[in-house]
Scaffold this active site. Structure first.
Site: not given
Ligand code: COA
Length: 291
Positions: A161, A179
């Protein structure tokens, strides 16, 4: 030493000086985005400790070269598979080939991602959708296709992420939304699959030097020159791929077998210093020189 002199953290150690060599013997890694950048080095780290791997991506030539190089570097078996993570059937086919070759999947890195800098005014509907499709839908497609095998091996996921969506980061609306979705998926998988012995965590790298992302996305000054941002990092050095590799090994190892549903930020503490990259508000009012 003067108390006003900042101290840089030492460089990351080789994983072999910290973790035993064969801790992943017999294990198999399935890594999307493993043909380049951070995900390639995460794969190298896992291979170094005994696993074999399938690296999956759109660019087949690059993937084949990377698989050969990783194999040579680590002495492990690495296969290169072509799939666009936006296409469920292609991901399923890559999983099928991985099982055909290795018979199992223990570890999955959901790493395939797309990114570019653009203010929301310069983001078309298709641009926004494209990044969500690669990052968020791609993660979903990878989870769905691998889960039966990860359940069988009582394995573990790492989702790559970022830290930019923990606050508003200019020029990153698309990636921030994507994300945030990835982090949320990981948490749900941790809760739903924990009772079956499956773990799921997020690794959120900061600025990692020498990567494509850094090359294209790092902050620039008015003249378009890249700004060395280490002074804003509490540990006073840029991140290295080995920092991410070492965290990957820890998270897949038995040492982390009580850790799931967490986000591991590996950024030398820079998330806390509150410095926005790309210059603010200049990057918003006049983004051109910085893109
Ligand atoms: N600013 C604004 N819009 C952009 C853009 C930019 N810098 N780069 C791409 N887009 C838009 C395109 O214009 C297109 O929208 P449109 O149809 O309205 O014109 C949309 O995004 C899709 O782009 P396209 O290149 O057709 O899609 P793709 O699927 O081939 O690739 C990416 C998408 C994100 C993967 C591509 O931008 C890319 O190759 N990025 C570099 C690789 C990367 O991101 N690696 C991760 C490093 S962190």
């Amino acid at each position: 030493m003067s108390p006003t002199t900042p101290i840089s953290a030492p460089p990351p150690p080789s994983s072999l000086s910290v973790f035993r060599e064969g801790i992943f013997d017999g294990k198999v890694l399935f890594c999307t985005g493993g043909g380049s950048g951070i995900c390639k080095e995460m794969t190298a780290a896992v291979l170094t400790h005994g696993a074999n791997a399938a690296i999956v991506g759109r660019n087949v030539e690059r993937n084949i070269k990377s698989a050969e190089e990783l194999s040579k570097r680590t002495g492990r078996t690495v296969i290169a598979l072509q799939a666009d993570v936006r296409e469920p059937k292609q991901v399923q086919e890559a999983v099928r080939k991985t099982i055909e070759k290795f018979g199992r999947i223990d570890f999955v890195i959901c790493g395939a991602a797309g990114n570019f800098l653009a203010p929301i005014g310069g983001l078309s509907e298709n641009a926004f959708k494209t990044v969500l499709s690669i990052d968020t839908l791609g993660t979903y497609n990878t989870l769905k296709a691998t889960l039966p095998y990860v359940r069988e091996s009582k394995g573990s996921y790492i989702h790559v992420s970022a830290t930019l969506h923990y606050r508003g980061t200019p020029l990153q609306a698309h990636v921030s939304a994507a994300k945030a979705g990835v982090d949320a998926l990981s948490n749900v998988i941790a809760v739903e699959e924990g009772p079956r012995g499956v773990r799921s965590n997020v690794l959120a790298p900061g600025a990692i030097k020498g990567t494509e992302g850094m090359e294209r996305l790092s902050a620039r000054d008015d003249q378009g020159r890249r700004i060395d941002s280490a002074q804003h990092i509490p540990l006073q050095r840029m991140g290295e791929t080995q920092d991410i590799g070492n965290t990957t090994i820890f998270l897949f190892s038995d040492a982390a077998n009580y850790i799931t549903g967490q986000v591991f930020v590996v950024d030398g503490g820079s998330m806390h210093t509150g410095v926005l990259g790309h210059g603010y508000p200049e990057s918003v009012l006049n983004p051109k020189p910085r893109l």
